[in-house]
Design a protein around this motif. Sequence first.
Motif, PDB file in Angstrom:
ATOM      1  N   THR A  38     -41.902 -98.419  81.222  1.00 55.88           N
ATOM      2  CA  THR A  38     -41.717 -99.213  81.085  1.00 55.88           C
ATOM      3  C   THR A  38     -41.148 -98.946  79.885  1.00 55.88           C
ATOM      4  O   THR A  38     -41.297-100.293  79.399  1.00 55.88           O
ATOM      5  N   GLY A  39     -41.263 -98.125  78.935  1.00 55.23           N
ATOM      6  CA  GLY A  39     -40.179 -97.950  77.841  1.00 55.23           C
ATOM      7  C   GLY A  39     -41.960 -98.317  76.516  1.00 55.23           C
ATOM      8  O   GLY A  39     -41.643 -98.365  75.562  1.00 55.23           O
ATOM      9  N   GLN A  40     -43.200 -97.917  76.908  1.00 54.10           N
ATOM     10  CA  GLN A  40     -44.081 -98.530  75.719  1.00 54.10           C
ATOM     11  C   GLN A  40     -44.279 -97.055  75.195  1.00 54.10           C
ATOM     12  O   GLN A  40     -44.690 -95.815  75.909  1.00 54.10           O
ATOM     13  N   PHE A  41     -44.850 -96.723  74.431  1.00 56.43           N
ATOM     14  CA  PHE A  41     -45.121 -95.684  73.451  1.00 56.43           C
ATOM     15  C   PHE A  41     -45.611 -95.854  72.444  1.00 56.43           C
ATOM     16  O   PHE A  41     -46.567 -97.140  71.453  1.00 56.43           O
ATOM     17  N   PRO A  42     -47.230 -94.760  71.793  1.00 57.36           N
ATOM     18  CA  PRO A  42     -47.060 -93.922  72.625  1.00 57.36           C
ATOM     19  C   PRO A  42     -46.835 -94.186  74.130  1.00 57.36           C
ATOM     20  O   PRO A  42     -47.960 -95.634  74.645  1.00 57.36           O
ATOM     21  N   ALA A  43     -46.938 -93.145  75.796  1.00 55.51           N
ATOM     22  CA  ALA A  43     -47.306 -94.079  76.251  1.00 55.51           C
ATOM     23  C   ALA A  43     -48.912 -93.125  76.659  1.00 55.51           C
ATOM     24  O   ALA A  43     -49.314 -94.225  77.482  1.00 55.51           O
ATOM     25  N   ILE A  44     -49.113 -91.999  76.874  1.00 52.45           N
ATOM     26  CA  ILE A  44     -50.673 -91.974  76.623  1.00 52.45           C
ATOM     27  C   ILE A  44     -51.662 -92.424  75.855  1.00 52.45           C
ATOM     28  O   ILE A  44     -51.294 -93.418  74.689  1.00 52.45           O
TER      29      ILE A  44
END
Length: 410
Positions: free
Chosen positions: A322-328
Amino acid sequence: MLTVIQALDQVVREVTTFAPEQVALNEALGLVTAEDVISREGSPPFDKSLMDGYAVLSSDIAAGKRELIVVDEVTAGRTPSCDIVSGQATRIMTGAPTPASADAVVPVEMTELVDGDSDRVRILVDSIAPEKNVIRQGTNKRVGEEIVATGRMLRAQELAALAELGGAQVSVHRKPIIAVLATGDELVAIDQAPGPGQIRNSNETMLCGQACNAGGVPVPLGIARDNRDDLRRHIEEGLNADILLLSGGVSAGKLDLVPSELEQAGVEQVFHKVRVKPGKPVWFGVLRRGGNSCLVFGLPGNPVSSMVCFELFVRTAIRRLTGQFPAIPQSLTARLTHSHSHKDDRETYFPAAVEWTVDGPTVRLMNWHGSSDLQSTVDADAMVFFPPEPKEYAVNDRVEVVLWDNKVRL
Ligand code: AMP
Ligand code: MG
């Protein structure tokens, strides 16, 4: 065996963010922005009064001119019919545009009509600061400024900020469809009484809840039994989703058929087993078919293992899709409220509760009986990370904490 960060890195590398799509603002709650939204208007759109009262020239009041002629009246939604000059005032309501030359609004409570005449007002204060009770066009947001950045999950306030500036549509990434399949001969549906040796399928309820919280659309597929035919049938169905979560059947038991059945179904293994506690047997693979692939996670059956592996690996995949960052997952530092003896040589994620004190965040470890102990997660809102070496931790030692739901953004 992979470390957690190596495994997370592989998840990130395998996942491609969904293409953007336009969605009506009123349908966009919980979706993630696919572009920076720039304001094409100012907020507020005109100079406006913050009070019911009289728009004046502050220099008049300072110069002792306290009786003013009321030349106009503006209510919210209307515009002034004339400007004011020295000696004049405009009766004005909250939210109405101020006359161009006025630089302050005297609240109605600080005024009285002269002889009850609505055309004349007496100002009862000695001075009014320039700009008092007026908000100028563009103060909150200027034309060309960013309203919401790319990669933000839209909450009520972002939606309202977009609505204020006229965006009836927004470019977003859709929510992933997340199929949830529990496996195990011992499982019964949660509304059934378990017979001897049986337990309720609590993982389906848990994983659907986590999927929802992480911004996905859960699709429960029920229970697949520990035989190849039943497993294959359910897996086929689950592979239509964006993400397929299986629980159970990924360790070394006689009936742990999940990895081999997934590979039979064409899912390419990316990793199997991570040096983490709980959750070591976790399996991750990808079914590639044309443009859209299915990400498949074989989560260990024990509830806390499943839960932790979801928070670490599945949430990362969802954030990336879904394009969120940071992903981790992001962490914060907190001080332990109690001493703790850590014996394991695996990275450990320990259920815990964060308490915010005047001296910063502290964290209390739950009384945790291991990976089947769901109860230990009930009052927990976080997991404490212990690095993979035995160590005696003292009260006030600083540790890294990952909040459930990845609430921290660094
Ligand atoms: P497995 O990974 O299949 O070896 O299962 C490990 C443990 O988790 C066993 O004690 C299972 O009974 C339990 N378990 C497996 N699936 C579920 C489930 N859906 N809900 C609750 N517990 C489960
Ligand atoms: Mg099993």
